[in-house]
Design an enzyme around this catalytic site. Structure first.
Site, mmCIF file in Angstrom:
data_model
loop_
_atom_site.group_PDB
_atom_site.id
_atom_site.type_symbol
_atom_site.label_atom_id
_atom_site.label_comp_id
_atom_site.label_asym_id
_atom_site.label_seq_id
_atom_site.Cartn_x
_atom_site.Cartn_y
_atom_site.Cartn_z
ATOM 1 N N GLU A 194 43.505 19.502 35.416
ATOM 2 C CA GLU A 194 43.543 18.196 34.758
ATOM 3 C C GLU A 194 42.133 17.644 34.544
ATOM 4 O OE1 GLU A 194 45.237 13.679 35.647
ATOM 5 O OE2 GLU A 194 45.154 15.174 37.244
ATOM 6 N N LYS B 228 50.544 13.512 29.081
ATOM 7 C CA LYS B 228 51.198 13.079 30.317
ATOM 8 C C LYS B 228 52.120 11.893 30.047
ATOM 9 C CE LYS B 228 50.170 11.511 35.020
ATOM 10 N NZ LYS B 228 49.138 10.978 35.913
ATOM 11 N N CYS C 277 49.155 16.047 36.790
ATOM 12 C CA CYS C 277 48.903 15.144 37.914
ATOM 13 C C CYS C 277 50.132 15.021 38.808
ATOM 14 C CB CYS C 277 48.417 13.793 37.387
ATOM 15 S SG CYS C 277 47.720 12.699 38.643
#
Length: 558
Positions: free
Chosen positions: A291, A355, A412
């Site tokens: 990430e 995301k 995440c």
């Protein structure tokens, strides 16, 4: 330690020690029972506050790593606020335990002894079936509150009780049916039975049957779950070997302060290219950067793009790269995304995932439209917009001509969100790929806790989960929930999960046509929602006699 608050605080500390790093998992089978018994004989108000303080200690210890975020002042405020909010659930649970148990209201101040001791004595005089029903009701209430915590205010499903047992593979298999909530239920039920049985034997040593009474049924349930889980493990381990996909996972271990420092962008990029060149010697099918690994915006920074696309072309390798992204909106504004890109061996972007579940006050400020000053609290400037949908990345499998690997993408903490992961996995999904950056929390327990929580997503969906981290447990988890060993390079001797390096994961693929979907994947949180409904019904039933008396009193007055 006979004061209810002291006992509840002790239980909270024990519960914290059940999770990584301490990881004394057996304490989680005792702590809930101690916390519930601590409030017997108290008033409802005192029962709530005893549970609250126990919960506050638990969360303050478990989430200490929030204080390590490299931002001045705000981490302390956020840590205190979050711990206090989460402690409310423990307070509500101890209050509900007291509310749902008949015949053990607050004791009078004139009675000798400690309030909880007198309340426990009353509990032990109740019929055995009543006590056993209360234990089940308390376990149902615990799961109901875990379900609400996992969803309210965007949800915080971190360190649910069952997660503490992530290394006990036979028990973990229960998540295939009920999700992690089923394991939490069994643990709370057993914990209450253990504590009540121990108290009964201590108070009435001449009486027999405590262990074969309160403990018999939950112990039998645990035994059945264990045997069934062991059978599931055996079936998986005895399955024929499958083709594997080789993924080279980079762990650059860039400190968060350097990620925010644009002057370090060139040095970061050189580090990533160097690690990539080392990792490519293993001839992987896919090269993965974690990430936000790419300094700047991959699509709009020419230096970064030339380095990434050139690496893909020169090495004839497909890549997945974590990077920020931006798009113009219809109103002329710019929307920013925390994204992952799939890049072909020709150096062409084939797909993008943005995301979907953002971290409050980490990636976005709630109510920022009406309270713009809240954006000043963000460590990432204007903040991100959430992605709209689940995305799968596909790339060819080198060892099998024409075959493709299909991965559900996460970023995440999305691998902690059971519902989101379930919606991301389809029947033809081969694996789950999560890019994350736990470097926010330096060298702490956060990295271990994150991996422990993620284990259950692999079990719940029946798909292997691959985790590529900037700093943390770069690993893969098989369908049984095992954190699998990998070829590790760099990281020093002995290897450290916090150090720079790269890893090679050889992940077996499901059979052609896709693996069977688990019961949990097909039906979702049926068990958790049933516990929510049952908890509401039980609490409503506990108030029904009081409502009847109120109606009778007011009717007589009229």
């Amino acid at each position: 330690m006979r004061h209810p608050v002291f006992q509840s605080v002790l239980a909270g500390a024990m519960l914290a020690a059940a999770f990584p790093k301490a990881e004394v998992a057996g304490l989680a089978w005792v702590a809930p029972g101690l916390m519930a018994v601590a409030v017997l004989g108290c008033s409802p108000r005192r029962a709530f506050w005893a549970g609250f303080w126990g919960g506050l200690v638990y969360w303050a210890i478990s989430l200490y790593w929030l204080l390590l975020i490299p931002v001045a002042f705000w981490p302390v405020v956020g840590w205190l606020a979050l711990c206090a909010y989460l402690a409310l659930y423990h307070g509500v649970w101890t209050w509900a335990c007291l509310r749902m148990l008949p015949g053990t209201g607050p004791v009078s101040q004139g009675e000798p002894g400690w309030a909880w001791d007198r309340g426990l004595a009353r509990l032990l005089t109740l019929p055995r079936l009543t006590r056993m029903a209360w234990m089940v009701a308390a376990a149902v209430g615990w799961v109901g509150l875990e379900m609400i915590r996992a969803r309210l205010l965007t949800g915080f499903p971190w360190n649910l009780l069952g997660v503490s047992q992530y290394t006990l593979l036979p028990l973990v298999q229960l998540a295939k049916v009920t999700g992690v909530y089923g394991l939490s239920f069994v643990m709370v039920w057993t914990s209450l039975a253990l504590v009540v049985a121990a108290a009964g034997m201590a108070r009435f040593p001449g009486r027999r049957g405590w262990l074969t009474g309160e403990l018999l049924v939950p112990a039998a349930v645990v035994a059945v779950v264990w045997l069934w889980g062991a059978r599931e493990c055996y079936r998986h381990l005895s399955a024929p070997s499958a083709p594997v996909v080789r993924l080279a996972l980079l762990q650059p271990a860039v400190p968060q302060t350097l990620i925010w420092d644009s002057r370090e962008d060139e040095a970061r990029l050189r580090r990533l290219v160097r690690l990539s060149q080392e990792a490519l010697r293993s001839r992987p099918d896919l090269l993965v950067w974690p990430e936000a690994a790419s300094p700047g915006f991959l699509r709009f920074d020419s230096n970064v793009w030339h380095a990434v696309s050139g690496l893909a072309r020169a090495s004839n390798v497909w890549m997945v790269v974590g990077s920020d992204d931006a798009e113009a909106t219809g109103t002329g504004e710019v929307a920013y995304y925390n994204s992952a890109f799939l890049i072909s061996s020709e150096g062409v972007i084939k797909n993008r995932y943005a995301k979907r579940h953002l971290v409050m006050f980490g990636e976005y400020a709630p109510l920022a439209r009406w309270l713009p000053f809240l954006k000043r609290l963000l460590p990432v400037g204007e903040g991100f917009k959430p992605g709209a949908e689940a995305v799968h990345f596909e790339w060819p499998l080198t060892a099998a001509g024409g075959a493709k690997v299909r991965a559900a993408m996460l970023i995440c903490f999305e691998d902690v969100m059971a519902g989101l992961v379930r919606r991301s996995v389809a029947a033809d999904t081969d694996l789950i790929l999560n890019l994350t950056n736990d470097g926010w929390f330096r060298e702490s327990a956060a990295q271990y806790q994150h991996a422990a929580n993620a284990v259950f997503r692999a079990v719940e969906t029946g798909r292997p989960l691959v985790r590529c981290t900037n700093n943390g447990r770069t690993c893969w988890v098989d369908e049984l929930g095992r954190l699998r060993e990998m070829e590790s390079h760099g990281g020093g001797e002995p290897p450290s999960i916090y150090a720079e390096g790269w890893h090679v994961a050889a992940v077996p693929l499901p059979p052609q046509g896709g693996a069977a979907l688990t019961f949990y994947h097909r039906h979702g949180d049926w068990f958790g929602w049933a516990c929510v409904g049952a908890t509401a019904g039980l609490l409503g039933w506990s108030y029904w006699p009081r409502v009847g008396r109120w109606k009778a009193r007011n009717g007589s007055q009229n």
